[in-house]
Design a protein around this motif. Structure first.
Motif, PDB file in Angstrom:
ATOM      1  N   ARG A  72      53.478  26.061  67.406  1.00 17.37           N
ATOM      2  CA  ARG A  72      54.638  25.182  67.503  1.00 17.37           C
ATOM      3  C   ARG A  72      55.856  25.949  67.002  1.00 17.37           C
ATOM      4  O   ARG A  72      55.873  26.461  65.884  1.00 17.37           O
ATOM      5  CB  ARG A  72      54.431  23.917  66.679  1.00 17.37           C
ATOM      6  CG  ARG A  72      55.656  23.008  66.730  1.00 17.37           C
ATOM      7  CD  ARG A  72      55.419  21.658  66.118  1.00 17.37           C
ATOM      8  NE  ARG A  72      56.692  20.948  65.936  1.00 17.37           N
ATOM      9  CZ  ARG A  72      56.822  19.640  65.888  1.00 17.37           C
ATOM     10  NH1 ARG A  72      55.756  18.871  66.017  1.00 17.37           N
ATOM     11  NH2 ARG A  72      58.002  19.080  65.712  1.00 17.37           N
ATOM     12  N   VAL A  73      56.873  26.025  67.841  1.00 20.53           N
ATOM     13  CA  VAL A  73      58.048  26.839  67.543  1.00 20.53           C
ATOM     14  C   VAL A  73      58.958  26.112  66.556  1.00 20.53           C
ATOM     15  O   VAL A  73      59.395  24.985  66.803  1.00 20.53           O
ATOM     16  CB  VAL A  73      58.813  27.184  68.838  1.00 20.53           C
ATOM     17  CG1 VAL A  73      60.142  27.844  68.523  1.00 20.53           C
ATOM     18  CG2 VAL A  73      57.959  28.099  69.716  1.00 20.53           C
ATOM     19  N   ALA A  74      59.235  26.791  65.427  1.00 23.76           N
ATOM     20  CA  ALA A  74      60.180  26.271  64.434  1.00 23.76           C
ATOM     21  C   ALA A  74      61.572  26.811  64.749  1.00 23.76           C
ATOM     22  O   ALA A  74      61.721  27.850  65.384  1.00 23.76           O
ATOM     23  CB  ALA A  74      59.743  26.706  63.031  1.00 23.76           C
ATOM     24  N   GLY A  75      62.600  26.106  64.290  1.00 26.00           N
ATOM     25  CA  GLY A  75      63.965  26.555  64.556  1.00 26.00           C
ATOM     26  C   GLY A  75      64.374  26.255  65.988  1.00 26.00           C
ATOM     27  O   GLY A  75      63.744  25.454  66.685  1.00 26.00           O
ATOM     28  N   GLY A  76      65.431  26.906  66.424  1.00 26.51           N
ATOM     29  CA  GLY A  76      65.928  26.714  67.783  1.00 26.51           C
ATOM     30  C   GLY A  76      66.323  28.046  68.371  1.00 26.51           C
ATOM     31  O   GLY A  76      66.393  29.066  67.670  1.00 26.51           O
ATOM     32  N   PRO A  77      66.618  28.098  69.675  1.00 24.38           N
ATOM     33  CA  PRO A  77      67.008  29.364  70.313  1.00 24.38           C
ATOM     34  C   PRO A  77      68.303  29.883  69.701  1.00 24.38           C
ATOM     35  O   PRO A  77      69.252  29.142  69.525  1.00 24.38           O
ATOM     36  CB  PRO A  77      67.192  28.987  71.784  1.00 24.38           C
ATOM     37  CG  PRO A  77      67.497  27.522  71.767  1.00 24.38           C
ATOM     38  CD  PRO A  77      66.740  26.966  70.600  1.00 24.38           C
ATOM     39  N   GLN A  78      68.323  31.169  69.393  1.00 23.87           N
ATOM     40  CA  GLN A  78      69.487  31.721  68.697  1.00 23.87           C
ATOM     41  C   GLN A  78      69.957  33.001  69.363  1.00 23.87           C
ATOM     42  O   GLN A  78      70.707  32.967  70.306  1.00 23.87           O
ATOM     43  CB  GLN A  78      69.130  31.918  67.219  1.00 23.87           C
ATOM     44  CG  GLN A  78      70.303  31.807  66.268  1.00 23.87           C
ATOM     45  CD  GLN A  78      71.252  32.971  66.334  1.00 23.87           C
ATOM     46  OE1 GLN A  78      72.312  32.875  66.939  1.00 23.87           O
ATOM     47  NE2 GLN A  78      70.905  34.080  65.714  1.00 23.87           N
ATOM     48  N   MET A  79      69.484  34.162  68.930  1.00 25.46           N
ATOM     49  CA  MET A  79      69.925  35.404  69.576  1.00 25.46           C
ATOM     50  C   MET A  79      69.245  35.553  70.929  1.00 25.46           C
ATOM     51  O   MET A  79      68.056  35.257  71.082  1.00 25.46           O
ATOM     52  CB  MET A  79      69.599  36.623  68.705  1.00 25.46           C
ATOM     53  CG  MET A  79      70.378  36.699  67.408  1.00 25.46           C
ATOM     54  SD  MET A  79      72.175  36.526  67.580  1.00 25.46           S
ATOM     55  CE  MET A  79      72.599  37.962  68.557  1.00 25.46           C
ATOM     56  N   ILE A  80      70.035  36.013  71.917  1.00 26.40           N
ATOM     57  CA  ILE A  80      69.505  36.196  73.261  1.00 26.40           C
ATOM     58  C   ILE A  80      69.860  37.591  73.772  1.00 26.40           C
ATOM     59  O   ILE A  80      70.864  38.165  73.383  1.00 26.40           O
ATOM     60  CB  ILE A  80      70.042  35.116  74.234  1.00 26.40           C
ATOM     61  CG1 ILE A  80      71.580  35.029  74.184  1.00 26.40           C
ATOM     62  CG2 ILE A  80      69.434  33.757  73.914  1.00 26.40           C
ATOM     63  CD1 ILE A  80      72.182  34.008  75.148  1.00 26.40           C
ATOM     64  N   GLN A  81      68.989  38.141  74.607  1.00 21.99           N
ATOM     65  CA  GLN A  81      69.253  39.427  75.254  1.00 21.99           C
ATOM     66  C   GLN A  81      68.701  39.379  76.663  1.00 21.99           C
ATOM     67  O   GLN A  81      67.580  38.902  76.877  1.00 21.99           O
ATOM     68  CB  GLN A  81      68.632  40.584  74.464  1.00 21.99           C
ATOM     69  CG  GLN A  81      69.062  41.959  74.938  1.00 21.99           C
ATOM     70  CD  GLN A  81      70.568  42.138  74.933  1.00 21.99           C
ATOM     71  OE1 GLN A  81      71.230  41.953  75.958  1.00 21.99           O
ATOM     72  NE2 GLN A  81      71.137  42.471  73.781  1.00 21.99           N
TER      73      GLN A  81
END
Length: 472
Positions: free
Chosen positions: A382-391
């Protein structure tokens, strides 16, 4: 002309040529232990992203730094496509400035790309003494062969948006790029465009304001950034300061990749909008809001309204798509910017976030969604946090995402991120009609690191990428 050189320098002659570059096989990303309760230094992780490799989706190397609590954050190169015409240059060093300690690490990625090693450490005292700057953020290489790093403040943590200039061969601190006394009141990110004799920089806040967490009262007091600073590239001085109407905390800034372009975009985190900056006929610069993410009325959170919190933005190398992450809401978006004045939403995907079903936050009113999104589970995690840095991959077909913003804010907004560590995900991109789709077979779980859960941040490819290369 650079494109005619028989033996060329680093990178590619044009952004469109870069799109034809090889597929990424490894990525580098800093992993942070500050604020996690784990007494270990931050480190540079090397991750295998080659689907043909037996080590696919694995951390294959870790380079620990010599000190504790640096807060590695963003990285850059000793040289990039801005030096394409110089055959004496090669992209062999990764620059790692520290957001909190103000230390700069120069990492050798040329000798063994899959096993980087430390080349040089520039101590904070040298930066403080020669530049009266600290709290370092964005690193860009210049066509001169020098390296330039932006600051958030002075050595005492007061706001000061200046720029440290390094020799690109010896990595000695040469002094400040800006003229003496000419720093901006606050700093963060920057992008330069020599054909228009311009550089534009953004503002987060003074280090003393942000480093221990976010206090809404500081926004009311006007302590967070709300301006863009336009610099004369040749004279090294501010020629215009643009107040952002409804633009709080402008963070990542991107010119269009086409070196002749006279416009770009900036993501304003707290006001959750994208603003377009552009050159006027008379040579001055203006800014206008082109995308707004509406806040959600909520219960069970620190404020009655939750912003999306746009924390990273990217432009594809062909300048067709804009991507950004809403770290709090938990979604990643793709917009067609064929008409830069009227971006059109073409893709959206939820990757965790603060408003998932079954969490502590209840959404009372939502202008966009009919119901709260489901929690994201990838390969049983289960993914904690949210989408942040992207490449984005050079060809624009794969988007890589990490979930940590900054350890002090991670701890405040996503305490489960501290306990469970961040993740790295991969999204498949439809580059024809637009669209985003999660790759269910890709997960790098930094919760399982040898020394304990780590906070993985910004991503870099060895051959350069959408956010580190500038063409001139």
């Amino acid at each position: 002309m650079a494109t005619k050189c028989s033996k060329c320098g680093p990178g590619y002659p044009t952004p469109l040529e870069a799109m034809k570059g090889p597929r990424e096989e490894i990525v580098y990303l800093p992993c942070i232990y500050r604020n996690t309760g784990i007494e270990a230094p931050d480190y540079l992780a090397t991750v295998d992203v080659d689907p043909r490799s037996p080590q696919y989706c694995q951390v294959i190397h870790r380079l620990p730094m010599p000190y504790l609590k640096d807060e590695l954050h963003h990285s850059g190169w000793n040289t990039c496509s801005s030096c394409f015409g110089d055959s004496t240059k090669s992209r062999t060093k990764l620059m790692l400035p520290s957001l909190i300690s103000s230390r700069i690490y120069v990492v050798d990625v040329g000798s063994e790309p899959r096993a980087p090693k430390l080349h040089k450490v520039i101590e904070p005292q040298e930066v403080h003494t020669k530049c009266n700057l600290g709290y370092l953020h964005t690193s860009h290489c210049l066509a001169s062969g020098e390296v330039m790093i932006s600051s958030l403040g002075d050595p005492k943590g007061n706001g000061k948006g200046g720029f440290v200039l390094l020799d690109g061969e010896t990595f000695e601190v040469k002094g400040t790029w800006e003229r003496p006394g000419g720093a901006a009141p606050m700093g963060y990110d920057f992008w330069y465009q020599p054909r228009h004799n311009v550089m534009i920089s953004t503002e987060w806040a003074a280090p003393n304001v942000l480093k221990d967490g976010f206090n809404p009262a500081d926004v009311e007091a006007g302590l967070y950034g709300s301006h863009l600073h336009v610099w004369d590239w040749q004279r090294h001085e501010i020629i215009q300061t643009l107040p952002l109407k409804d633009g709080l905390i402008p963070l990542e800034i991107r010119f269009l990749h086409n070196p002749a372009a006279d416009q770009g975009f900036v993501g304003c985190a707290l006001s959750s909008n994208i603003q377009r900056f552009f050159k006027n006929e008379g040579g001055t610069w203006s800014v206008e809001k082109v995308i707004q993410v509406p806040p959600k009325k909520v219960k069970g959170w620190m404020l009655p309204e939750m912003p999306g919190l746009i924390t990273d933005i990217l432009l594809s190398l062909d300048d067709r798509f804009l991507y950004f992450s809403n770290w709090l809401h938990g979604d990643l978006r793709q917009y067609d910017i064929s008409d830069p004045q009227k971006p059109r939403l073409t893709g959206q995907i939820f990757l965790g976030g603060s408003i998932v079903k079954g969490g502590p936050v209840q959404v009372l009113q939502d202008q966009e969604l009919q119901c709260q999104p489901e929690p994201l589970v990838v390969k049983g995690k289960r993914v904690a946090g949210g989408p942040q840095m992207i490449q984005l991959s050079l060809d624009g077909k794969r988007l890589y995402v990490t979930t940590s913003l900054y350890s002090g804010w991670d701890k405040q907004f996503y305490p489960d991120l501290i306990r469970e560590g961040s993740v790295m995900l991969q999204i498949d991109v439809d580059t024809d009609k637009g669209g985003l789709k999660l790759n269910p077979n890709f997960l790098v779980d930094f919760g399982k690191e040898p020394l304990g859960p780590a906070l993985a941040h910004e991503l870099r490819y060895p051959g350069g990428d959408c956010s580190s290369d500038i063409w001139i």
